[in-house]
Design an enzyme around this catalytic site. Structure first.
Site, mmCIF file in Angstrom:
data_model
loop_
_atom_site.group_PDB
_atom_site.id
_atom_site.type_symbol
_atom_site.label_atom_id
_atom_site.label_comp_id
_atom_site.label_asym_id
_atom_site.label_seq_id
_atom_site.Cartn_x
_atom_site.Cartn_y
_atom_site.Cartn_z
ATOM 1 N N SER A 57 47.342 38.329 27.362
ATOM 2 C CA SER A 57 48.502 37.891 28.135
ATOM 3 C C SER A 57 49.323 36.839 27.393
ATOM 4 C CB SER A 57 48.059 37.327 29.490
ATOM 5 O OG SER A 57 47.383 38.291 30.256
ATOM 6 N N GLY A 238 48.469 41.145 31.593
ATOM 7 C CA GLY A 238 49.183 41.469 30.372
ATOM 8 C C GLY A 238 50.417 40.601 30.205
ATOM 9 N N GLY A 240 54.584 39.730 29.067
ATOM 10 C CA GLY A 240 55.923 40.285 29.208
ATOM 11 C C GLY A 240 56.514 40.125 30.594
ATOM 12 N N CYS A 266 47.042 39.794 38.029
ATOM 13 C CA CYS A 266 48.072 39.097 37.255
ATOM 14 C C CYS A 266 49.303 39.985 37.041
ATOM 15 C CB CYS A 266 47.488 38.592 35.936
ATOM 16 S SG CYS A 266 48.492 37.301 35.156
ATOM 17 N N GLN A 270 52.201 41.656 39.831
ATOM 18 C CA GLN A 270 53.658 41.716 39.749
ATOM 19 C C GLN A 270 54.148 43.160 39.814
ATOM 20 O OE1 GLN A 270 54.320 39.647 36.077
ATOM 21 N NE2 GLN A 270 53.317 37.797 36.816
ATOM 22 N N ASN A 308 47.450 32.529 34.336
ATOM 23 C CA ASN A 308 48.261 32.620 33.128
ATOM 24 C C ASN A 308 49.427 33.550 33.423
ATOM 25 O OD1 ASN A 308 49.428 32.938 30.631
ATOM 26 N ND2 ASN A 308 47.808 34.245 29.834
ATOM 27 N N GLY A 310 54.004 33.651 33.812
ATOM 28 C CA GLY A 310 55.305 33.000 33.788
ATOM 29 C C GLY A 310 56.303 33.645 34.715
ATOM 30 N N PHE A 311 55.876 34.729 35.407
ATOM 31 C CA PHE A 311 56.723 35.432 36.363
ATOM 32 C C PHE A 311 55.974 35.531 37.689
ATOM 33 C CE2 PHE A 311 58.061 36.739 32.192
ATOM 34 C CZ PHE A 311 59.442 36.848 32.275
ATOM 35 N N HIS A 358 43.285 35.073 37.969
ATOM 36 C CA HIS A 358 42.274 35.824 37.229
ATOM 37 C C HIS A 358 40.900 35.629 37.858
ATOM 38 C CE1 HIS A 358 44.552 36.900 33.450
ATOM 39 N NE2 HIS A 358 45.378 36.048 34.042
ATOM 40 N N GLU A 360 38.229 37.191 37.181
ATOM 41 C CA GLU A 360 37.169 37.280 36.163
ATOM 42 C C GLU A 360 36.950 35.924 35.505
ATOM 43 O OE1 GLU A 360 40.742 37.191 33.841
ATOM 44 O OE2 GLU A 360 40.244 38.296 35.666
#
Length: 387
Positions: A57, A238, A240, A266, A270, A308, A310-311, A358, A360
């Site tokens: 990610s 992931g 992007g 994550c 989205q 983790n 950013g969107f 997350h 995990e």
């Protein structure tokens, strides 16, 4: 142009971290030398630097560690979350000169160099963090060796680099070919895992819930997914911008129409949001670290989570929503107690849910690990209903 030189850094520094607002932090080269361009983000975990670095990610980003002492326990292949380290660049305050851990196989700097991660040490990373927190995540560059040129030239390179908004990065981290992993114990059937940057621990925990896994490339079609006769589907974490992942959204809508149970983590959260018809947006500086408090709306329980991203998904908290894409009722199942960002979605009329954090969570915490068991129970309930 602001020049931030750490008190402990030499005047003739051999590396520089350059932010797009013109701020420059000077230190020494760490890991690979050269040029790294990406989005500067900060990670607040005080442990787990190896898990951070091997999380796909972080592709396309320059990770700034707020914890001041990095590398003291070295690295071991047993803790890797993927086959390599993914950040474009890495910034630390104090790179440990010695390794002190019986499990260590090599120093962190050696793996950074081998995997081509251009790093900088000896800068005040908490000052960088405050800058990013106040201004927002920015394009940045780490420069060392022959790439360390004039301030103006380095800043020009940073400002000419692409922004994270609008970038599709799944192809750079996904598996090229499908592969299978057997369940641990009695099998519930095949789980189709779309690899958008999946972590090793995620695959391990899914196998431990009784799923035979078929891990698929990010550009897989619905026909390719259904060819494996899966009992359920999963979308991984992931890098992007989710707004740049139309193909994966279309695939997920097809999966949901087939009635397959779905779980996303994550980036998968989205994309479920988009598949249900909601929008996404970029956060000012994102959530990254292993100390993020999240409220589970159904239970009222607060979980400390690893994050983790950013969107985020743009959906209203505290209301029963209607899927704009025609998938029935939806609710926000979890949200951040720091800023009320959506941290989970649950569809009420189809078997689908996701979380932004997350569960995990290597290297911790494990408050949300129960999500894997909840997915197992969802799949069992669906199989029972179809019997």
């Amino acid at each position: 142009m602001t020049d931030m030189t750490s008190a402990g850094a030499a005047r003739t520094a051999s590396a520089a971290l350059v932010l797009e607002d013109g701020t420059i932090y000077r230190g020494s080269a760490y890991g690979a030398t050269g040029r790294a361009l990406g989005e500067a983000v900060f990670a607040t975990g005080m442990t787990g630097y190896q898990e951070t670095l091997t999380d796909p990610s972080y592709a396309g980003q320059i990770v700034v560690q707020t914890s001041p002492h990095i590398g003291n326990t070295g690295v071991t292949s047993e803790d890797d979350e993927s086959a390599r380290m993914w950040p474009a660049g890495y910034a630390v305050r104090a790179a440990s000169r010695i390794t002190s851990n019986w499990r260590s196989e090599e120093p962190l700097g050696a793996q950074l160099e081998r995997d081509g991660v251009v790093g900088i040490a000896g800068i005040d990373t908490r000052a960088v963090t405050r800058r990013l927190r106040d201004v927002g995540a920015m394009r940045a560059g780490v420069f060392s060796g022959e790439a360390l040129t004039t301030d103006a030239a380095m800043l020009a390179e940073v400002r000419e680099s692409p922004t994270m908004a609008g970038r599709s990065l799944a192809a750079s981290v996904s598996t090229r070919e499908a592969y299978r992993l057997e369940a641990v114990g009695e099998s519930l059937g095949t789980l189709a895992v779309l690899d958008l940057g999946v972590k090793t621990s995620t695959l391990r925990y899914l196998r431990e819930q009784g799923f035979d896994l078929v891990v698929l490339p990010q550009d897989s079609t619905l026909a390719q997914v259904l060819a494996h006769d899966p009992v359920a589907a999963f979308y991984s974490n992931g890098p992007g911008d989710p707004a740049a992942s139309d193909d994966q959204v279309e695939l997920l809508q097809g999966v949901l129409r087939e009635g397959l149970p779905f779980f996303g983590i994550c980036f998968g959260n989205q994309l479920l949001g988009r598949a249900l018809g909601f929008g996404t947006y970029k956060l000012p500086f994102g959530h990254r670290g292993i100390n993020q408090p999240v409220l589970d709306v159904a239970t009222g329980r607060v979980e400390i989570t690893s994050q983790n991203h950013g969107f985020a998904v743009d959906a209203t908290i505290g209301e029963e929503l209607t899927s704009p894409a025609g998938f029935g009722r939806v609710e926000v199942s979890h949200y951040s107690l720091n800023d009320r960002v959506v941290e989970g979605l649950r569809a009420l009329d189809i078997p689908a849910f996701s979380v932004q954090y997350h569960p995990e969570s290597a290297a911790g915490p494990n408050d949300a690990h129960h999500m894997f068991e909840e997915f197992r129970q969802m799949v069992l309930a669906q199989k029972g209903a179809q019997a």
